[in-house]
Design a protein around this motif. Structure first.
Motif, PDB file in Angstrom:
ATOM      1  N   PRO A 197       0.818  -1.220   0.000  1.00  0.00           N
ATOM      2  CA  PRO A 197       0.000   0.000   0.000  1.00  0.00           C
ATOM      3  C   PRO A 197       0.849   1.266   0.000  1.00  0.00           C
ATOM      4  CG  PRO A 197      -0.913  -1.608   1.515  1.00  0.00           C
ATOM      5  CD  PRO A 197       0.404  -2.165   1.059  1.00  0.00           C
ATOM      6  N   GLU A 198       1.986   1.216   0.681  1.00  0.00           N
ATOM      7  CA  GLU A 198       2.874   2.384   0.703  1.00  0.00           C
ATOM      8  C   GLU A 198       3.451   2.657  -0.685  1.00  0.00           C
ATOM      9  OE1 GLU A 198       3.017  -0.148   2.818  1.00  0.00           O
ATOM     10  OE2 GLU A 198       2.280   0.847   4.645  1.00  0.00           O
ATOM     11  N   GLU A 199       3.788   1.591  -1.413  1.00  0.00           N
ATOM     12  CA  GLU A 199       4.333   1.772  -2.754  1.00  0.00           C
ATOM     13  C   GLU A 199       3.265   2.287  -3.713  1.00  0.00           C
ATOM     14  OE1 GLU A 199       7.948  -1.456  -3.071  1.00  0.00           O
ATOM     15  OE2 GLU A 199       5.884  -2.211  -3.107  1.00  0.00           O
ATOM     16  N   ILE A 200       2.041   1.806  -3.571  1.00  0.00           N
ATOM     17  CA  ILE A 200       0.953   2.308  -4.401  1.00  0.00           C
ATOM     18  C   ILE A 200       0.739   3.790  -4.128  1.00  0.00           C
ATOM     19  CG2 ILE A 200      -1.521   2.144  -4.874  1.00  0.00           C
ATOM     20  CD1 ILE A 200      -1.284  -0.857  -4.322  1.00  0.00           C
ATOM     21  N   SER A 201       0.824   4.164  -2.861  1.00  0.00           N
ATOM     22  CA  SER A 201       0.700   5.568  -2.493  1.00  0.00           C
ATOM     23  C   SER A 201       1.828   6.394  -3.109  1.00  0.00           C
ATOM     24  CB  SER A 201       0.723   5.716  -0.970  1.00  0.00           C
ATOM     25  OG  SER A 201       0.656   7.072  -0.588  1.00  0.00           O
ATOM     26  N   GLY A 211       3.243   5.759  -5.848  1.00  0.00           N
ATOM     27  CA  GLY A 211       2.915   5.876  -7.265  1.00  0.00           C
ATOM     28  C   GLY A 211       2.028   7.090  -7.518  1.00  0.00           C
ATOM     29  N   LYS A 212       1.100   7.311  -6.611  1.00  0.00           N
ATOM     30  CA  LYS A 212       0.245   8.491  -6.724  1.00  0.00           C
ATOM     31  C   LYS A 212       1.077   9.756  -6.568  1.00  0.00           C
ATOM     32  CE  LYS A 212      -3.925  10.627  -4.858  1.00  0.00           C
ATOM     33  NZ  LYS A 212      -5.019  10.532  -3.877  1.00  0.00           N
ATOM     34  N   LYS A 228       6.215  -8.418 -11.549  1.00  0.00           N
ATOM     35  CA  LYS A 228       6.680  -7.893 -10.277  1.00  0.00           C
ATOM     36  C   LYS A 228       6.881  -6.383 -10.329  1.00  0.00           C
ATOM     37  CE  LYS A 228      10.223  -8.683  -6.755  1.00  0.00           C
ATOM     38  NZ  LYS A 228      11.446  -9.427  -6.407  1.00  0.00           N
ATOM     39  N   LYS A 229       6.313  -5.698  -9.346  1.00  0.00           N
ATOM     40  CA  LYS A 229       6.487  -4.254  -9.182  1.00  0.00           C
ATOM     41  C   LYS A 229       5.916  -3.442 -10.332  1.00  0.00           C
ATOM     42  CE  LYS A 229       8.616  -4.622  -5.223  1.00  0.00           C
ATOM     43  NZ  LYS A 229       7.968  -4.211  -3.971  1.00  0.00           N
ATOM     44  N   GLN A 230       4.865  -3.938 -10.963  1.00  0.00           N
ATOM     45  CA  GLN A 230       4.205  -3.183 -12.019  1.00  0.00           C
ATOM     46  C   GLN A 230       2.715  -3.109 -11.747  1.00  0.00           C
ATOM     47  OE1 GLN A 230       5.175  -3.973 -16.093  1.00  0.00           O
ATOM     48  NE2 GLN A 230       7.244  -4.659 -15.630  1.00  0.00           N
ATOM     49  N   MET A 231       2.085  -2.061 -12.293  1.00  0.00           N
ATOM     50  CA  MET A 231       0.642  -1.944 -12.191  1.00  0.00           C
ATOM     51  C   MET A 231       0.108  -1.145 -13.369  1.00  0.00           C
ATOM     52  SD  MET A 231       0.158   0.808  -9.089  1.00  0.00           S
ATOM     53  CE  MET A 231       0.858   2.463  -9.144  1.00  0.00           C
ATOM     54  N   TYR A 232      -1.154  -1.403 -13.688  1.00  0.00           N
ATOM     55  CA  TYR A 232      -1.864  -0.635 -14.697  1.00  0.00           C
ATOM     56  C   TYR A 232      -2.774   0.380 -14.012  1.00  0.00           C
ATOM     57  CZ  TYR A 232      -0.691  -4.086 -18.346  1.00  0.00           C
ATOM     58  OH  TYR A 232      -0.041  -4.898 -19.233  1.00  0.00           O
ATOM     59  N   THR A 234      10.898   1.116  -9.979  1.00  0.00           N
ATOM     60  CA  THR A 234      12.335   0.962 -10.179  1.00  0.00           C
ATOM     61  C   THR A 234      13.047   1.658  -9.034  1.00  0.00           C
ATOM     62  OG1 THR A 234      12.419   2.967 -11.546  1.00  0.00           O
ATOM     63  CG2 THR A 234      12.131   0.875 -12.686  1.00  0.00           C
ATOM     64  N   GLY A 235      13.654   0.890  -8.170  1.00  0.00           N
ATOM     65  CA  GLY A 235      14.308   1.475  -7.008  1.00  0.00           C
ATOM     66  C   GLY A 235      13.281   2.095  -6.086  1.00  0.00           C
ATOM     67  N   GLU A 236      13.454   3.380  -5.819  1.00  0.00           N
ATOM     68  CA  GLU A 236      12.539   4.085  -4.930  1.00  0.00           C
ATOM     69  C   GLU A 236      11.469   4.853  -5.689  1.00  0.00           C
ATOM     70  OE1 GLU A 236      12.621   3.745  -1.616  1.00  0.00           O
ATOM     71  OE2 GLU A 236      14.196   2.276  -2.007  1.00  0.00           O
ATOM     72  N   ASP A 237      11.428   4.718  -7.005  1.00  0.00           N
ATOM     73  CA  ASP A 237      10.505   5.522  -7.802  1.00  0.00           C
ATOM     74  C   ASP A 237       9.768   4.642  -8.807  1.00  0.00           C
ATOM     75  OD1 ASP A 237       9.207   7.775  -8.682  1.00  0.00           O
ATOM     76  OD2 ASP A 237      11.038   8.898  -9.139  1.00  0.00           O
TER      77      ASP A 237
END
Length: 227
Positions: free
Chosen positions: A40-44, A46-47, A143-147, A173-176
């Protein structure tokens, strides 16, 4: 001069334009579904990624008071740098990319970025009224991808007659995050490039020419036309 059977420049324009519009207008919307291996933190984050690009680029690019040169610099710094051209190049060129020299890879990526940059800069003003709605996110199965699924209204939300169902693909990719593809009305940008570049290289091979050098040269010619 040989012409690609599909106008890859047009799809490059769509990729850059739709990406920037999405990045700019998704402020205030939420990502609803979990994506593959993303917390959830990574999705956030992404926003946050899309919001930051929107804050830095969208209004600036649309402002007619800003010069073309200034807009190009803004695009290079705040949008083009967010696209994973290394990842995309590897995919669209397939096995050919692995056999390229470092010099060829460098030249290809340089001109690949430029063809998108100049095409986008020329055409962006025609999309100044475009609006979109973010629908949701979905698992990209990688892994580590989303649409990010969205609907775009080229003439504004008041005109729903030509709305287009689309999706943006993001890769952690990394932190971004990086942008790795956009699908517009069922047409994938990276698959379009892949097919068009293959056509150019196959034609070069049948003519006894070096396929990679031929492709790079044709892209360089397109860039020269834009400058």
């Amino acid at each position: 001069m040989y012409r690609m059977k599909t106008d890859y420049v047009k799809f490059g324009i769509k990729f850059i334009i739709i990406s920037l519009i999405l990045l700019a207008l998704c402020i205030g919307y939420a990502f609803y579904a979990d994506a593959s291996d993303l917390t959830p933190e990574e999705i956030s984050s992404g926003k946050d990624f899309v919001n930051q690009i929107a804050d830095k680029s969208f209004d600036f690019i649309l402002d007619p008071a800003n010069s073309k040169e200034a807009k190009l610099e803004n695009l290079k710094e705040n949008l083009i740098s967010k696209i994973d051209f290394d990842f995309i190049s590897s995919f669209v060129l397939g096995a050919n990319y692995r056999t390229m020299t470092d010099d060829q890879k460098s030249r290809f990526q340089k001109v690949f970025k430029e063809i998108n940059l100049y095409s986008y800069s020329d055409k962006f003003s025609g999309y100044s009224n475009a609006k979109l709605d973010i629908l949701n996110t979905e698992d990209a199965k990688d892994k580590k991808q989303m649409y990010v699924n969205f609907v775009i209204y080229p003439s504004g939300k008041e005109d729903t007659s030509n709305k287009v169902d689309s999706k943006l693909r993001l890769r952690k990719t990394g932190e971004d995050f990086k942008i790795v593809d956009v699908t517009i009305a069922g047409i994938s940008m990276v698959m379009t490039y892949r097919n068009d570049f293959k056509s150019v290289m196959d034609t070069a091979t049948s003519s006894g020419q070096d396929q990679i050098e031929t492709l790079i040269k044709k892209l360089e010619e397109k860039v020269a036309e834009k400058k």
